[in-house]
Design a protein around this motif. Structure first.
Motif, PDB file in Angstrom:
ATOM      1  N   GLU A 162      51.976  41.243  36.008  1.00  0.00           N
ATOM      2  CA  GLU A 162      51.025  40.019  35.724  1.00  0.00           C
ATOM      3  C   GLU A 162      49.888  40.534  34.958  1.00  0.00           C
ATOM      4  O   GLU A 162      49.402  39.898  33.961  1.00  0.00           O
ATOM      5  N   LEU A 163      49.367  41.863  35.304  1.00  0.00           N
ATOM      6  CA  LEU A 163      48.155  42.481  34.367  1.00  0.00           C
ATOM      7  C   LEU A 163      48.515  42.589  33.136  1.00  0.00           C
ATOM      8  O   LEU A 163      47.890  42.393  32.185  1.00  0.00           O
ATOM      9  N   ALA A 166      49.063  39.684  31.543  1.00  0.00           N
ATOM     10  CA  ALA A 166      47.841  38.747  31.181  1.00  0.00           C
ATOM     11  C   ALA A 166      47.231  39.288  30.042  1.00  0.00           C
ATOM     12  O   ALA A 166      46.857  38.704  29.085  1.00  0.00           O
ATOM     13  N   HIS A 180      44.269  50.348  28.148  1.00  0.00           N
ATOM     14  CA  HIS A 180      43.390  49.601  28.649  1.00  0.00           C
ATOM     15  C   HIS A 180      43.583  48.643  30.013  1.00  0.00           C
ATOM     16  O   HIS A 180      42.719  48.566  30.963  1.00  0.00           O
ATOM     17  N   VAL A 181      44.936  48.759  30.267  1.00  0.00           N
ATOM     18  CA  VAL A 181      45.319  48.097  31.571  1.00  0.00           C
ATOM     19  C   VAL A 181      46.194  48.869  32.386  1.00  0.00           C
ATOM     20  O   VAL A 181      45.988  49.318  33.448  1.00  0.00           O
ATOM     21  N   ARG A 184      44.572  52.167  33.051  1.00  0.00           N
ATOM     22  CA  ARG A 184      43.232  52.184  33.784  1.00  0.00           C
ATOM     23  C   ARG A 184      43.667  51.657  35.122  1.00  0.00           C
ATOM     24  O   ARG A 184      43.147  52.013  36.068  1.00  0.00           O
ATOM     25  N   ALA A 185      44.589  50.926  35.358  1.00  0.00           N
ATOM     26  CA  ALA A 185      44.815  50.347  36.667  1.00  0.00           C
ATOM     27  C   ALA A 185      45.673  51.566  37.292  1.00  0.00           C
ATOM     28  O   ALA A 185      45.522  51.278  38.719  1.00  0.00           O
ATOM     29  N   LEU A 258      35.880  54.220  39.854  1.00  0.00           N
ATOM     30  CA  LEU A 258      36.960  53.847  39.156  1.00  0.00           C
ATOM     31  C   LEU A 258      37.525  52.397  39.857  1.00  0.00           C
ATOM     32  O   LEU A 258      38.112  51.544  39.003  1.00  0.00           O
ATOM     33  N   PRO A 260      36.269  49.615  42.125  1.00  0.00           N
ATOM     34  CA  PRO A 260      35.385  48.928  42.942  1.00  0.00           C
ATOM     35  C   PRO A 260      35.967  48.205  44.103  1.00  0.00           C
ATOM     36  O   PRO A 260      35.278  48.173  45.374  1.00  0.00           O
ATOM     37  N   ALA A 261      37.101  47.640  44.031  1.00  0.00           N
ATOM     38  CA  ALA A 261      37.663  46.934  44.943  1.00  0.00           C
ATOM     39  C   ALA A 261      37.951  47.761  46.084  1.00  0.00           C
ATOM     40  O   ALA A 261      37.885  47.508  47.296  1.00  0.00           O
ATOM     41  N   ALA A 264      35.382  49.228  48.279  1.00  0.00           N
ATOM     42  CA  ALA A 264      34.877  48.127  49.255  1.00  0.00           C
ATOM     43  C   ALA A 264      35.980  48.062  50.488  1.00  0.00           C
ATOM     44  O   ALA A 264      35.334  48.013  51.614  1.00  0.00           O
TER      45      ALA A 264
END
Ligand SMILES: Nc1ncnc2c1ncn2[C@@H]1O[C@H](COP(=O)(O)OP(=O)(O)OP(=O)(O)O)[C@@H](O)[C@H]1O
Ligand SMILES: [Mg+2]
Lengths: 267, 275
Positions: A162-163, A166, A180-181, A184-185, A258, A260-261, A264
């Motif tokens: 999906e990314l 998108a 970039h996706v 990066r992901a 790299l 942030p999610a 957390a």
């Protein structure tokens, strides 16, 4: 909200608990050492600290090289082997993620190599390359490259389609989307692979230095063992542990930056 | 087999409306199979559909009937085995920023802040200028996320994430919005808010919307027209227009026209596509 409070609390608690458990370990060690009362079998923390301070400034054993310089020798080998291994691993991993054919060609070799302990290659490497720097760096590569390949491939594979969709539907070209996706992901999982590989390279290099080397922490440990200087063995192990922790800490910082999610979630 | 061709090609019997506006999206004889060449499974069987400029069309049908497949073909993510999709007369061959896709899961870029997520489109198209940032900010404002520009997606609620993904699409000023069960993952209250939000947005911008859902109520609330699909093979079996004046809201959900359309749709679905 509830996740938040839980996080705040653990932020407070975690360093406390960890510090206490380390302190407890040292105390326990001290107690056991004072019962044993033989520094050759088990030196006390003070003995080890003494050895550490002594050889940090004073040379060991005869070549006039201090513990720091031995550590630097090991670190340099790791930096070269780990750096090269990462580049090779990421490159091969990206190729495998991009092309089914390449994947099927390389996959069996990785599967085969995975259960092999890198140390088993030491004799062959010595026969082929002698006891210089080349076999040591190669040994690290043998350990690091498969780990880096696997981390890279799974990272790139696990990027949600999906990314990518998108990005394409937002006007990103195929190349832009790749860089970039997808890459990066996948970065967090690539860096996580690095964390595993760091431990791997320390294992390999210390073993290699024990067998064929004139410098390095593995060499120090072996020499100290020959002279029954147990305090120094422990001091060298301590240095390895601290250096490993430092490298891991840096990678964890990178990871937090790299992802942030994920940062957390992991606290 | 004949049933399906009649159903797909000529749904006119129950189609209450006559389209007067020009077709923006034309789906012509689209067929799609999955699986191996020797044993293909027909997923879309000669689907024909015309969607007018500025129309809000809901695609309704049971799970697995090919709604996502059809939407992905319109979006350019899948190529049909035969037939074609044209948008304003141009054949769809690949994904493009003129028709943005909104997924069931928001598919946000987790490493980018809300603002940077919205800026992704302009950046990807290398169309960033001095005003882009302001436009992105006002887009966030439009979807009610002005205060969260610097938050990361994981710090937002489900509804906020979906609104962010809509803002991210809208900055490209797409003329066509393709939405695949965008509110399916939300709780009932949030979903109601999102539906109102979408209706307001659409009233303002009047883009062409193709909205996939399997919620009959949602379809009738939102749509100008509802296209009902049946499975095995996927085809359109019923087209109905919802003649309820706008602006609409949930308060009217029990009005006679809504009830009539819903009844008709339910009957079609229950009869397995034979309306
Ligand atoms: N990549 C694929 N390969 C093989 N079969 C597929 C693939 N994608 C979808 N299908 C099949 O095509 C049919 C239609 O799938 P599709 O996802 O379009 O259904 P849907 O109407 O969107 O369902 P849902 O409401 O559950 O999302 C299903 O039977 C599914 O099994
Ligand atoms: Mg679907």
């Amino acid at each position: 909200m509830s996740a938040r409070t839980a996080r705040d609390r653990s932020w407070l608690r975690r360093p406390l608990v960890s510090t206490a458990s380390v302190a407890g370990g040292v105390v326990l060690w001290w107690i056991v050492a004072s019962i044993v009362r033989d520094p050759v079998v088990l030196p006390s923390p003070i003995d080890v600290l003494g050895a550490l301070v002594k050889y940090m400034s004073g040379p060991y054993p005869s070549q006039g090289v201090t513990l720091w310089q031995h550590a630097a020798a090991s670190l340099t080998r790791i930096a070269v082997g780990f750096g090269l291994g990462s580049i090779i691993g990421i490159a091969i991993g990206s190729l495998m993620a991009g092309s089914k054919a390449i994947r099927h060609i390389i996959d069996p070799f990785i599967e085969l190599s995975r259960p092999l302990p890198p140390l088993a290659f030491i004799p062959i490497l010595i026969v082929w390359f002698g006891i210089g720097e080349v076999p040591k760096v190669l040994l690290i590569l043998i350990g690091v490259v498969p780990v880096r390949i696997i981390a890279t491939v799974t990272g790139l594979d696990n990027v949600e389609p999906e990314l990518i969709h998108a990005s394409r539907s937002l006007g990103g070209s195929e190349r832009y989307t790749m860089m970039h996706v997808r890459v990066r992901a996948a970065l967090p999982s690539i860096v996580t692979g690095m964390r595993l590989a760091v431990g791997m390279s320390w294992t390999s290099i210390v073993a290699a230095e024990m067998i064929a080397a004139q410098s390095g922490l593995g060499y120090v440990i072996l020499q100290a063992g020959n002279y029954l200087d147990t305090s120094l063995i422990f001091a060298a192990i301590l240095v390895i542990g601290v250096l490993g922790l430092l490298m891991d800490g840096i990678l964890r910082l990178v990871l937090r930056f790299l992802d942030p999610a994920g940062a957390a979630r992991r606290v | 087999m004949t049933e399906s061709i009649i159903g797909a090609g000529n749904p006119g019997a129950s189609d209450g409306s006559v389209i007067t506006r020009p077709a923006r999206i034309a789906v012509q004889n689209v067929t799609k199979s999955y699986g191996s060449r020797r044993k293909p499974t027909l997923v879309l069987d000669t689907v024909n559909l015309e969607i007018a400029q500025g129309e809000f069309l809901c695609l309704l049908g049971p799970s697995g009937c090919g709604k996502s497949t059809l939407l992905n073909i319109i979006g350019g993510f899948l190529t049909p085995d035969s037939g074609s999709v044209t948008i304003d007369g141009r054949k769809v061959e690949r994904p493009g920023p003129d028709r943005c896709m909104i997924f069931q899961q928001p598919a946000l870029f987790g490493w980018l802040t809300a603002l940077d997520n919205v800026m992704f489109g302009p950046r990807a198209q290398h169309k960033v200028d001095a005003s882009t940032r302001d436009r992105a900010m006002s887009m966030l404002d439009t979807v009610g996320l002005a205060g969260t520009a610097n938050k990361y997606p994981h710090q937002l609620s489900g509804g906020m994430r979906q609104r962010l993904s809509i803002a991210r699409a809208l900055i490209n000023e797409p003329q066509v919005l393709l939405m695949d069960e965008p509110f399916g993952a939300l709780d009932a209250i949030t979903r109601g808010q999102m539906q109102e939000f979408l209706l307001n947005l659409w009233a303002e911008h009047h883009m062409t919307v193709v909205f996939v859902t399997h919620d009959v109520e949602e379809a009738t609330l939102l749509a100008d027209r509802v296209a009902v699909m049946a499975a095995n093979p996927g085809r359109i079996v019923h087209l109905d227009s919802v003649d309820v004046p706008r602006p609409r809201s949930y308060d009217l959900i029990d009005s006679p026209e809504y009830s009539r359309v819903r009844m008709q749709i339910r009957r079609t679905i229950e009869n397995g596509g034979h309306s």
